[in-house]
Design a protein around this motif. Structure first.
Motif, mmCIF file in Angstrom:
data_model
loop_
_atom_site.group_PDB
_atom_site.id
_atom_site.type_symbol
_atom_site.label_atom_id
_atom_site.label_comp_id
_atom_site.label_asym_id
_atom_site.label_seq_id
_atom_site.Cartn_x
_atom_site.Cartn_y
_atom_site.Cartn_z
ATOM 1 N N VAL A 1 0.856 -1.193 0.000
ATOM 2 C CA VAL A 1 0.000 0.000 0.000
ATOM 3 C C VAL A 1 0.888 1.237 0.000
ATOM 4 C CG1 VAL A 1 -1.906 -1.141 1.213
ATOM 5 C CG2 VAL A 1 -0.109 0.017 2.532
ATOM 6 N N PRO A 2 0.371 2.387 -0.433
ATOM 7 C CA PRO A 2 1.169 3.614 -0.378
ATOM 8 C C PRO A 2 1.576 3.935 1.058
ATOM 9 C CG PRO A 2 -0.784 3.922 -1.742
ATOM 10 C CD PRO A 2 -0.951 2.605 -1.043
ATOM 11 N N LYS A 3 2.643 4.673 1.186
ATOM 12 C CA LYS A 3 3.139 5.048 2.506
ATOM 13 C C LYS A 3 2.025 5.697 3.328
ATOM 14 C CE LYS A 3 7.049 4.751 4.722
ATOM 15 N NZ LYS A 3 7.715 3.443 4.856
ATOM 16 N N GLY A 4 1.846 5.217 4.536
ATOM 17 C CA GLY A 4 0.799 5.746 5.403
ATOM 18 C C GLY A 4 -0.516 5.011 5.296
ATOM 19 N N ASN A 5 -0.634 4.131 4.267
ATOM 20 C CA ASN A 5 -1.825 3.287 4.094
ATOM 21 C C ASN A 5 -3.114 4.117 4.134
ATOM 22 O OD1 ASN A 5 -3.520 1.089 3.892
ATOM 23 N ND2 ASN A 5 -3.017 0.209 5.876
ATOM 24 N N PRO A 6 -3.277 5.027 3.147
ATOM 25 C CA PRO A 6 -4.437 5.944 3.189
ATOM 26 C C PRO A 6 -5.801 5.261 3.171
ATOM 27 C CG PRO A 6 -3.282 6.054 1.070
ATOM 28 C CD PRO A 6 -2.405 5.297 2.000
ATOM 29 N N GLN A 7 -5.901 4.067 2.572
ATOM 30 C CA GLN A 7 -7.178 3.365 2.539
ATOM 31 C C GLN A 7 -7.410 2.499 3.782
ATOM 32 O OE1 GLN A 7 -9.754 3.552 0.668
ATOM 33 N NE2 GLN A 7 -9.113 4.509 -1.246
ATOM 34 N N ARG A 8 -6.454 2.528 4.696
ATOM 35 C CA ARG A 8 -6.547 1.764 5.946
ATOM 36 C C ARG A 8 -6.816 0.277 5.683
ATOM 37 N NH1 ARG A 8 -4.263 5.602 7.092
ATOM 38 N NH2 ARG A 8 -4.752 7.199 8.633
ATOM 39 N N VAL A 9 -6.052 -0.271 4.793
ATOM 40 C CA VAL A 9 -6.164 -1.697 4.481
ATOM 41 C C VAL A 9 -5.518 -2.497 5.603
ATOM 42 C CG1 VAL A 9 -5.449 -3.532 2.888
ATOM 43 C CG2 VAL A 9 -6.188 -1.305 1.993
ATOM 44 N N GLY A 10 -6.308 -3.379 6.222
ATOM 45 C CA GLY A 10 -5.782 -4.165 7.332
ATOM 46 C C GLY A 10 -5.652 -5.647 7.030
ATOM 47 N N GLY A 11 -6.210 -6.093 5.911
ATOM 48 C CA GLY A 11 -6.163 -7.505 5.553
ATOM 49 C C GLY A 11 -6.818 -7.724 4.201
ATOM 50 N N ARG B 1 -13.485 -4.166 -0.529
ATOM 51 C CA ARG B 1 -14.368 -3.039 -0.254
ATOM 52 C C ARG B 1 -14.635 -2.226 -1.514
ATOM 53 N NH1 ARG B 1 -10.798 -0.922 4.164
ATOM 54 N NH2 ARG B 1 -10.776 0.879 2.771
ATOM 55 N N PRO B 2 -15.834 -1.681 -1.648
ATOM 56 C CA PRO B 2 -16.136 -0.820 -2.805
ATOM 57 C C PRO B 2 -15.165 0.357 -2.873
ATOM 58 C CG PRO B 2 -18.140 -1.370 -1.617
ATOM 59 C CD PRO B 2 -17.009 -1.847 -0.762
ATOM 60 N N GLY B 3 -14.681 0.625 -4.059
ATOM 61 C CA GLY B 3 -13.808 1.776 -4.260
ATOM 62 C C GLY B 3 -12.333 1.503 -4.068
ATOM 63 N N VAL B 4 -11.973 0.326 -3.543
ATOM 64 C CA VAL B 4 -10.559 -0.008 -3.356
ATOM 65 C C VAL B 4 -10.049 -0.675 -4.630
ATOM 66 C CG1 VAL B 4 -8.873 -1.335 -2.037
ATOM 67 C CG2 VAL B 4 -10.808 -0.258 -0.865
ATOM 68 N N LYS B 5 -9.077 -0.041 -5.278
ATOM 69 C CA LYS B 5 -8.515 -0.555 -6.529
ATOM 70 C C LYS B 5 -7.286 -1.408 -6.221
ATOM 71 C CE LYS B 5 -8.271 3.610 -8.209
ATOM 72 N NZ LYS B 5 -7.978 4.742 -9.130
ATOM 73 N N VAL B 6 -7.273 -2.610 -6.776
ATOM 74 C CA VAL B 6 -6.230 -3.582 -6.451
ATOM 75 C C VAL B 6 -5.535 -4.074 -7.722
ATOM 76 C CG1 VAL B 6 -5.729 -5.791 -5.343
ATOM 77 C CG2 VAL B 6 -7.561 -4.330 -4.445
ATOM 78 N N ALA B 7 -4.226 -4.203 -7.647
ATOM 79 C CA ALA B 7 -3.437 -4.814 -8.722
ATOM 80 C C ALA B 7 -3.035 -6.223 -8.294
ATOM 81 C CB ALA B 7 -2.192 -3.989 -9.020
ATOM 82 N N LEU C 1 -12.679 -10.573 -5.473
ATOM 83 C CA LEU C 1 -12.521 -9.196 -5.923
ATOM 84 C C LEU C 1 -12.225 -9.170 -7.412
ATOM 85 C CD1 LEU C 1 -9.234 -8.482 -6.403
ATOM 86 C CD2 LEU C 1 -9.238 -8.641 -3.917
ATOM 87 N N THR C 2 -12.549 -8.054 -8.006
ATOM 88 C CA THR C 2 -12.227 -7.829 -9.409
ATOM 89 C C THR C 2 -11.055 -6.861 -9.464
ATOM 90 O OG1 THR C 2 -14.533 -8.132 -10.064
ATOM 91 C CG2 THR C 2 -13.076 -7.010 -11.627
ATOM 92 N N PRO C 3 -9.871 -7.335 -9.861
ATOM 93 C CA PRO C 3 -8.709 -6.447 -9.849
ATOM 94 C C PRO C 3 -8.829 -5.337 -10.888
ATOM 95 C CG PRO C 3 -8.175 -8.519 -10.930
ATOM 96 C CD PRO C 3 -9.537 -8.687 -10.336
ATOM 97 N N ALA C 4 -8.239 -4.211 -10.575
ATOM 98 C CA ALA C 4 -8.216 -3.101 -11.520
ATOM 99 C C ALA C 4 -7.270 -3.390 -12.669
ATOM 100 C CB ALA C 4 -7.785 -1.819 -10.803
ATOM 101 N N LYS D 1 2.201 -0.162 -10.149
ATOM 102 C CA LYS D 1 0.872 0.452 -10.149
ATOM 103 C C LYS D 1 0.582 1.158 -8.821
ATOM 104 C CE LYS D 1 -0.407 -0.859 -14.270
ATOM 105 N NZ LYS D 1 -0.680 0.126 -15.348
ATOM 106 N N VAL D 2 1.077 0.577 -7.727
ATOM 107 C CA VAL D 2 0.895 1.217 -6.416
ATOM 108 C C VAL D 2 1.777 2.460 -6.329
ATOM 109 C CG1 VAL D 2 0.884 0.884 -3.917
ATOM 110 C CG2 VAL D 2 0.480 -1.070 -5.426
ATOM 111 N N LYS D 3 3.015 2.344 -6.768
ATOM 112 C CA LYS D 3 3.937 3.486 -6.711
ATOM 113 C C LYS D 3 3.408 4.673 -7.506
ATOM 114 C CE LYS D 3 8.257 0.860 -6.227
ATOM 115 N NZ LYS D 3 9.561 0.566 -6.871
ATOM 116 N N LEU D 4 2.779 4.379 -8.639
ATOM 117 C CA LEU D 4 2.267 5.443 -9.506
ATOM 118 C C LEU D 4 0.925 6.001 -9.039
ATOM 119 C CD1 LEU D 4 3.157 3.829 -12.958
ATOM 120 C CD2 LEU D 4 4.257 5.833 -11.913
#
Length: 260
Positions: free
Chosen positions: A121-131, A137-143, A166-169, A181-184
């Motif tokens: 996840v990006p530094k600081g984990n802005p989406q608060r992903v814990g597992g 979750r709706p709106g969370v884009k995953v590679a 989940l349906t990956p982005a 993709k996460v870095k960008l």
């Protein structure tokens, strides 16, 4: 003329004898070839193998190590289609099996290291992903990596163990692509290897999850049947499996094989 010829011959013989004596233990360097070694290796080995290649060259003057880093499945296909390579290091037994089934391995592969998935996840984990559940979750884009790639197969296993759909982005062809993709900022998270997030620790955080223990990948390595430099190829494999090689790999976050 006869006396001069005899003296010259004796002097030449003496010089040759002194040269052979002086070489001593260094003489095998001429017999084990030196020269180039081409290693096809999983993308997740990029950092550690690059360092090991430089260390190997320093320990074996006259040798140059060239790497081709990519997704293991792509590398296996290249090898079976005749791409010139001396060593193959894959990120899963399944992709190594493509090469061994084709008869392109010289001997049996051995497990070099193991690797485990984390959520990048990006530094600081802005989406608060814990597992893993949070990735659905709706709106969370995953590679994710594509399923034929070892990191993708491991992700599928882990998500199945967690009961997460989940349906990956995006589906990437190797772990470096998913990480990029996460870095960008194009996705909020990616399932990648622990070792890759460690390399990018300044930009990314790693979220551990318990299901990753059910999706650990073994990394096999083998000298290839049609190696152009088989002796140096074997020496490289021995080097990366040595204590010095393992120290570099474990420092990068890889785990020792179960048998050790």
């Amino acid at each position: 003329m006869t006396v001069r010829w005899i003296r010259a011959a004796l002097a030449g013989a003496a010089t040759l004898a002194l040269g052979l004596t002086g070489c001593g233990g260094d003489q095998p360097a001429a017999t084990d070839g030196g020269g180039p070694v081409t290693v096809f290796a999983a993308a997740s080995l990029t950092g550690s193998f690059t360092k090991l290649g430089k260390d190997f060259e320093a320990a074996h003057p006259g040798t140059t190590v060239t790497f081709n880093f990519a997704g293991s499945s792509a590398l296996a296909t290249q090898i079976t289609q005749g791409a010139p390579a001396d060593v193959f290091a894959a990120a899963s037994p399944a992709t190594m099996k493509i090469v061994t089934d084709a008869g392109d391995a010289a001997g049996d592969p051995v497990t070099l290291v193991r690797n485990q998935l984390v959520i990048a996840v990006p530094k600081g984990n802005p989406q608060r992903v814990g597992g893993l559940a949070d990735l659905g979750r709706p709106g969370v884009k995953v590679a994710l990596c594509a399923e034929q790639v070892p990191c993708g197969a491991a992700a599928k296993t882990a998500l199945g163990a967690a009961g997460v759909r989940l349906t990956p982005a995006t589906l990437e062809q190797d772990v470096k692509g998913a990480l990029a993709k996460v870095k960008l900022g194009e996705v909020d998270a990616a399932l990648v290897y622990r070792t890759d997030v460690r390399v990018a620790a300044g930009e990314l955080d790693a979220v551990e999850f318990p299901e990753s223990a059910q999706a650990i990948n073994d990394y096999p390595i083998v000298v290839l049947k049609h190696a152009g430099n088989p002796e140096r190829a074997r020496a490289f494999v021995e080097y990366v499996r040595s204590d010095a090689g393992r120290a570099v790999l474990t420092a990068a976050g890889f785990q020792a094989p179960q048998s050790q």
